[in-house]
Enzyme design. Structure first.
Site, PDB file in Angstrom:
ATOM      1  N   TRP A 102       0.817  -1.221   0.000  1.00 15.83           N
ATOM      2  CA  TRP A 102       0.000   0.000   0.000  1.00 15.83           C
ATOM      3  C   TRP A 102       0.842   1.258   0.000  1.00 15.83           C
ATOM      4  CZ3 TRP A 102      -4.066  -1.267  -2.138  1.00 15.83           C
ATOM      5  CH2 TRP A 102      -4.747  -2.440  -1.819  1.00 15.83           C
ATOM      6  N   ASP A 172      -1.799   6.516   6.068  1.00 15.39           N
ATOM      7  CA  ASP A 172      -2.862   5.640   5.587  1.00 15.39           C
ATOM      8  C   ASP A 172      -3.193   4.676   6.726  1.00 15.39           C
ATOM      9  OD1 ASP A 172      -4.457   3.708   4.468  1.00 15.39           O
ATOM     10  OD2 ASP A 172      -3.061   3.154   2.861  1.00 15.39           O
ATOM     11  N   LYS A 196     -12.270  -1.930   6.201  1.00 18.52           N
ATOM     12  CA  LYS A 196     -11.518  -2.776   7.121  1.00 18.52           C
ATOM     13  C   LYS A 196     -12.104  -2.679   8.530  1.00 18.52           C
ATOM     14  CE  LYS A 196      -8.923  -3.403   3.541  1.00 18.52           C
ATOM     15  NZ  LYS A 196      -7.731  -2.708   3.113  1.00 18.52           N
TER      16      LYS A 196
HETATM   17  C1  LIG Z   1      -7.198  -2.113   1.827  1.00 19.96           C
HETATM   18  C2  LIG Z   1      -6.208  -1.041   1.900  1.00 19.96           C
HETATM   19  C3  LIG Z   1      -6.103  -0.036   0.911  1.00 19.96           C
HETATM   20  C4  LIG Z   1      -6.912  -0.050  -0.365  1.00 19.96           C
HETATM   21  O1  LIG Z   1      -8.245   0.205  -0.190  1.00 19.96           O
HETATM   22  P1  LIG Z   1      -9.152   0.527  -1.478  1.00 19.96           P
HETATM   23  O2  LIG Z   1     -10.385   1.106  -0.881  1.00 19.96           O
HETATM   24  O3  LIG Z   1      -9.348  -0.779  -2.178  1.00 19.96           O
HETATM   25  O4  LIG Z   1      -8.389   1.472  -2.328  1.00 19.96           O
HETATM   26  C5  LIG Z   1      -5.182   0.961   1.093  1.00 19.96           C
HETATM   27  N1  LIG Z   1      -4.395   0.997   2.184  1.00 19.96           N
HETATM   28  C6  LIG Z   1      -4.465   0.054   3.143  1.00 19.96           C
HETATM   29  C7  LIG Z   1      -3.571   0.158   4.335  1.00 19.96           C
HETATM   30  C8  LIG Z   1      -5.370  -0.988   3.027  1.00 19.96           C
HETATM   31  O5  LIG Z   1      -5.450  -1.919   3.982  1.00 19.96           O
END
Ligand SMILES: *Cc1c(COP(=O)(O)O)cnc(C)c1O
Length: 359
Positions: A102, A172, A196
């Site tokens: 990511w 993030d 998540k």
């Molecule tokens: C799942 C995830 C993403 C991507 O999420 P999307 O909504 O599919 O773009 C980005 N960063 C982290 C840390 C993630 O766990």
């Protein structure tokens, strides 16, 4: 049909109490005679809901007044572009720490728009750990420092950012926001995709210090400009109303658990149980060194990988679902977000013990 324990990394399990309330209110929400999915996003009832959702999130995270909370439709990775678009003025650069899929994607995306400096790259560790701080190469004048404290795919976490970073920090937190209390004032911008630890996929929450916004070198597309969301209270376009509703219930559920300090205690207990058993076992092992392990995504492997399929099939028969590791890592991964009850972890452990004992 019974509801199993879903260890999937995302979209992930949601609390049963939240799902049941959504089910009960699906056709007639809040005495409105219609579903929350069907009501106008300009209606007083919905605006009250959105406001309450923001207030509950502010309470959970103790978000300072000077920070804005934005609800932005779309994937978490849309932020990989919005961040450099909004914060990198002409000839500015940003620092990116790459510790997995990511953060690497965010670094590459920023590189399309401006100069992104690679602070360190976990590639040499196969992204199964965090590069030593002594190897980090920070820029002299970065507009911001970007990292991913929980790399969901490998289960690698950075528990605390070292004090060497002196510029605004952008994180993030898609797979770790709300798993424990954080000091929001340490960050310039925090974002998290919903799927998540917050609610259904399709929306992202952004918590940002407004003064960070600078003059951009070119006019931004309206939907990519944070100002659009700030000025309209996230209601310029139609927000994903059902997601807001689900997030609101999730936040209230977390408050009813006693807030994030209590939630963290439960999360630490769940993760410790799994790691302790895996470390003590000669049947399973964890590919990530203890100091870099995630509290949310527990990656583990069977020493005999030929048993992987059997493990997954039997686990499924025990209602232990979605344990397959990401294809880039292999093995298994148990995602144990807030909504995974401790009873789910206990059931998984009992199964792992049983499976190992019968080989
Ligand atoms: C799942 C995830 C993403 C991507 O999420 P999307 O909504 O599919 O773009 C980005 N960063 C982290 C840390 C993630 O766990």
């Amino acid at each position: 049909m019974t509801r199993g324990y879903n260890f999937g990394a995302g979209p992930a399990t949601l609390p049963q109490a939240v799902m049941e309330r959504a089910q009960a209110e699906l056709l007639d929400w809040n005495g409105q005679g219609m579903s929350v999915m069907e009501i106008s996003h300009r209606s007083e009832a919905f605006l009250t809901l959105l406001n309450q959702t923001e207030q509950d999130l502010r309470q959970l995270l103790a978000i300072p007044e000077s920070y804005r909370v934005l609800f932005i439709n779309g994937a978490a990775r849309t932020q990989f572009s919005m961040i450099p678009m909004n914060f990198l003025a002409k000839e500015a650069r940003a620092d990116y720490l790459v510790t997995g899929t990511w953060s690497k994607m965010a670094y590459q995306e920023a590189g399309k728009l401006a100069y992104a400096n690679l602070v360190a790259d976990g590639k040499g560790l196969n992204y199964l750990g965090v590069p030593e701080v002594s190897t980090w190469k920070l820029s002299d004048e970065a507009a911001y420092f970007y990292y991913t404290p929980n790399e969901t795919i490998t289960g690698v976490a950075i528990e605390r950012l070292p004090d060497i970073v002196k510029v605004p920090v952008i994180v993030d937190m898609t797979s770790c926001l709300l798993s424990q209390p954080i000091d929001v004032s340490r960050y310039g911008l925090i974002f998290a995709g919903f799927q998540k630890n917050i609610g259904p996929a399709g929306m992202t929450v952004v918590i940002m210090r407004e003064e960070l916004l600078t003059e951009t070198p070119y006019p931004l597309p309206t939907m990519m400009d944070y100002r659009t969301y700030i000025e309209s209270n996230s209601c310029y376009a139609t927000p994903a109303t059902f997601n807001c509703y689900m997030a609101g219930m999730m936040f209230q559920w977390l408050l009813s658990q006693g807030g994030l300090a209590a939630v963290e205690r439960g999360n630490r207990r769940k993760a410790a149980k799994l790691y302790q058993y895996i470390d003590a076992s000669d049947f399973y092992h964890c590919p990530v060194p203890s100091k870099d392990r995630s509290m949310m995504n527990v990656a583990f492997k069977l020493h005999d990988e030929a048993l992987n399929t059997e493990f997954l099939t039997e686990a499924k028969a025990h209602q232990l679902l979605a344990l397959k590791g990401h294809r880039s890592v292999g093995g298994m991964r148990a995602s144990i977000y807030n909504a995974m009850p401790e009873s789910g972890v206990d059931a998984l452990l009992a199964f792992m013990v049983h499976f190992a004992a019968n080989r």
